[in-house]
Design a protein around this motif. Structure first.
Motif, mmCIF file in Angstrom:
data_model
loop_
_atom_site.group_PDB
_atom_site.id
_atom_site.type_symbol
_atom_site.label_atom_id
_atom_site.label_comp_id
_atom_site.label_asym_id
_atom_site.label_seq_id
_atom_site.Cartn_x
_atom_site.Cartn_y
_atom_site.Cartn_z
ATOM 1 N N ASP A 173 9.372 -1.942 8.963
ATOM 2 C CA ASP A 173 8.922 -3.328 8.909
ATOM 3 C C ASP A 173 7.907 -3.646 10.000
ATOM 4 O O ASP A 173 7.037 -4.497 9.805
ATOM 5 C CB ASP A 173 10.119 -4.272 9.056
ATOM 6 C CG ASP A 173 11.130 -4.087 7.936
ATOM 7 O OD1 ASP A 173 10.704 -4.003 6.781
ATOM 8 O OD2 ASP A 173 12.338 -4.009 8.223
ATOM 9 N N ILE A 174 8.025 -2.999 11.150
ATOM 10 C CA ILE A 174 7.119 -3.259 12.257
ATOM 11 C C ILE A 174 7.085 -2.036 13.170
ATOM 12 O O ILE A 174 8.060 -1.291 13.259
ATOM 13 C CB ILE A 174 7.556 -4.513 13.045
ATOM 14 C CG1 ILE A 174 6.447 -4.985 14.005
ATOM 15 C CG2 ILE A 174 8.870 -4.275 13.787
ATOM 16 C CD1 ILE A 174 6.691 -6.350 14.604
ATOM 17 N N VAL A 204 -0.242 0.749 6.724
ATOM 18 C CA VAL A 204 0.149 0.640 8.129
ATOM 19 C C VAL A 204 1.020 -0.598 8.304
ATOM 20 O O VAL A 204 0.593 -1.703 7.968
ATOM 21 C CB VAL A 204 -1.076 0.535 9.052
ATOM 22 C CG1 VAL A 204 -0.649 0.619 10.520
ATOM 23 C CG2 VAL A 204 -2.093 1.605 8.722
ATOM 24 N N PRO A 205 2.246 -0.462 8.837
ATOM 25 C CA PRO A 205 3.038 -1.655 9.162
ATOM 26 C C PRO A 205 2.371 -2.433 10.298
ATOM 27 O O PRO A 205 1.534 -1.894 11.023
ATOM 28 C CB PRO A 205 4.391 -1.067 9.610
ATOM 29 C CG PRO A 205 4.388 0.354 9.145
ATOM 30 C CD PRO A 205 2.960 0.790 9.114
ATOM 31 N N PRO A 206 2.719 -3.706 10.488
ATOM 32 C CA PRO A 206 2.169 -4.457 11.624
ATOM 33 C C PRO A 206 2.491 -3.754 12.939
ATOM 34 O O PRO A 206 3.618 -3.306 13.148
ATOM 35 C CB PRO A 206 2.876 -5.812 11.536
ATOM 36 C CG PRO A 206 3.338 -5.916 10.122
ATOM 37 C CD PRO A 206 3.623 -4.527 9.660
ATOM 38 N N VAL A 207 1.497 -3.655 13.821
ATOM 39 C CA VAL A 207 1.648 -2.933 15.084
ATOM 40 C C VAL A 207 1.634 -3.938 16.236
ATOM 41 O O VAL A 207 0.631 -4.639 16.445
ATOM 42 C CB VAL A 207 0.536 -1.896 15.272
ATOM 43 C CG1 VAL A 207 0.681 -1.202 16.619
ATOM 44 C CG2 VAL A 207 0.565 -0.872 14.138
ATOM 45 N N LEU A 208 2.750 -4.028 16.943
ATOM 46 C CA LEU A 208 2.869 -4.876 18.130
ATOM 47 C C LEU A 208 2.852 -3.948 19.337
ATOM 48 O O LEU A 208 3.762 -3.140 19.522
ATOM 49 C CB LEU A 208 4.149 -5.709 18.070
ATOM 50 C CG LEU A 208 4.309 -6.861 19.059
ATOM 51 C CD1 LEU A 208 5.294 -7.897 18.507
ATOM 52 C CD2 LEU A 208 4.789 -6.392 20.419
ATOM 53 N N ALA A 209 1.794 -4.053 20.152
ATOM 54 C CA ALA A 209 1.561 -3.075 21.215
ATOM 55 C C ALA A 209 1.832 -3.687 22.588
ATOM 56 O O ALA A 209 1.267 -4.733 22.933
ATOM 57 C CB ALA A 209 0.128 -2.555 21.151
#
Length: 483
Positions: free
Chosen positions: A219-220, A241-246
């Motif tokens: 999911d993320i 590509v899943p959402p990418v939180l960096a």
């Protein structure tokens, strides 16, 4: 509308089926429903935009590929005859590149779409990106993907800390870490599982194969590191590509938007209030190998690609496709002499390049190799392709910015003195022998980057000011009047 107005978007799978490991959900179920919340600060519109929907012209553009898994169905790049079309219309329906084998799976590649299909696809990505910039997506997060450098002890400890917090936070969370950490002493998976029996079955280990074949499982993505870690996420997920939180734990911070010290508050807010996503343009690059004998300098690459021989679809064959987030570089490699490269745009021969190489960059990659080579800074929302020569042999070869609907081809002529080398986001370096070329076009699989809710509008300017000290100088002194 008000900020309570919501809608549900359900994901569509790309046709893959089957499960991996003990994951029972199918691809269509793995990505849970997304709740779309319209931002209250965006409810005011200009009068000119309040036009009844029935007066707007309808178009047949299809939704583009993104993390909500809406896929294009573009007839596998097959030519569709239209006897009533003009010459220009027929040109728009021509394939932008050749399909020597006629394989159906090759039809998934953007290079085999027609010019019109690529234009529609690029326009669809822009429309979707504009919509996503003004809404928050509330996701039912269950499968969390953790990504960090598996050889850095500090980052491994950070990964363990985040995994432990997630597993403790909610019993529905399933946390995936790299399979190399399963027996890593710093991560200590056995100790983590022994600390709480509820973690059993919820701590899982991802592989490159799982990322390639079942991207809808996650999911993320939580990236812990620098910009290189985000690029690695793009490399792992070559399609959806899943959402990418960096989280920023590296040297640079163009793509890492969040401070690690407050990861608990950041994740709690993201999962509760939703996320805002910026869609980043990616390129699809395919290596095309010449099928004629090496050393045949009488052959002409320009003739083969756009001249009288251009309809001969047996001159080249594909040899690997890559979706990249930063840039495609064709350079001289270990050769002592400069490269000779033919550059094509759609059905035109642009120029012959004599230089150390050429960098074809996305807007995201404008602050990377492109900038070091003398290219322009470019906001990531711009739908463009940046072409910059690397140490060109002529001072007049200036950087050029092209539309994202163009299809570029960079090849080594048959009479070149040496081979050239191509790299994709700095990876998979391959030799281009005389007669070979690389085709570069907008990818159908953009990269969704999660932005901070509080400073999303000025985030990019802040990043270049912070990392590059952009336009920083001592302030000019004012005049002092005297009598």
């Amino acid at each position: 509308m008000d900020d309570a107005h919501t809608a549900n978007i359900h994901s569509e799978s790309d046709g893959d089926s089957g499960d991996h490991g003990d994951t029972n959900a199918s691809d269509s179920d793995a990505q849970q429903a997304l709740e779309v919340v319209f931002q209250p600060e965006n409810i005011h519109r200009r009068k000119s935009s309040l036009v009844p929907s029935n007066t707007r012209p309808q178009n047949n553009r299809k939704r583009t590929n993104c993390f909500v898994h809406s896929f294009l169905d573009e007839n596998n790049g097959e030519y569709l005859p239209n006897h009533n079309a003009s010459y220009e219309g027929l040109a728009q329906e021509r394939k932008v590149d050749k399909d020597p084998d006629g394989a159906l799976d090759a039809g998934h590649q953007s290079r085999l779409l027609t010019k019109k299909q690529i234009s529609d696809m690029a326009f669809g990505i822009r429309e979707l990106a504009k919509r996503l910039a003004h809404i928050r997506l509330k996701m039912n997060v269950q499968h969390v993907f953790l990504l960090a450098k598996a050889h850095d002890a500090t980052l491994i400890a950070n990964t363990r800390e985040v995994a432990h917090w997630l597993l403790t936070r909610d019993q529905h969370y399933k946390v995936y870490v790299e399979d190399t950490l399963e027996h890593n002493r710093v991560f200590d998976a056995e100790g983590l599982l022994a600390s709480n029996h509820s973690f059993e079955g919820r701590l899982k280990f991802w592989t490159n194969k799982l990322c390639a074949e079942k991207p809808q499982t996650f999911d993320i993505v939580l990236a812990l590191g620098g910009d290189g870690t985000v690029l690695y996420a793009s490399w792992l997920f070559q399609r959806v590509v899943p959402p990418v939180l960096a989280f920023s734990l590296g040297s640079l911070g163009f793509l890492t938007k969040f401070d690690y010290d407050g990861f608990q508050n950041t994740l709690s807010r993201a999962f509760k209030e939703g996320i805002t996503v910026s869609l980043r343009l990616r390129f699809e690059a395919t290596v095309m190998r010449s099928q004629v004998h090496n050393g045949d300098s009488a052959r002409d690459l320009v003739e083969q690609l756009i001249g009288e021989e251009s309809e001969d679809n047996h001159t080249h064959k594909p040899d690997g496709t890559h979706n990249i987030l930063n840039e495609v570089v064709v350079d001289r490699g270990p050769n002592p002499t400069m490269s000779t490269i033919e550059l094509f745009g759609d059905d035109e021969h642009f120029t012959t390049i004599q230089a150390d190489g050429i960098c074809v960059s996305t807007p995201t990659g404008s602050t990377a190799y492109n900038l070091a080579a003398g290219g322009s800074l470019c906001h990531p929302d711009n739908p463009v392709v940046l072409v910059t020569a690397i140490c060109a042999h002529t001072l007049s070869f200036r950087p050029i910015i092209l539309p994202d609907t163009i299809v570029l081809r960079a090849g080594v002529p048959y009479d070149a003195r040496t081979s050239s080398w191509a790299s994709f986001d700095g990876r998979e370096r391959v030799e281009l022998r005389p007669g070979d070329y690389v085709t570069i076009s907008a990818s159908r699989f953009p990269f969704p980057s999660v932005l901070p809710l509080d400073r999303k509008s000025k985030d990019w300017v802040d990043s270049i000011s912070r990392t590059l000290n952009w336009n920083s100088r001592q302030r000019q002194k004012s005049f002092k009047e005297w009598n």
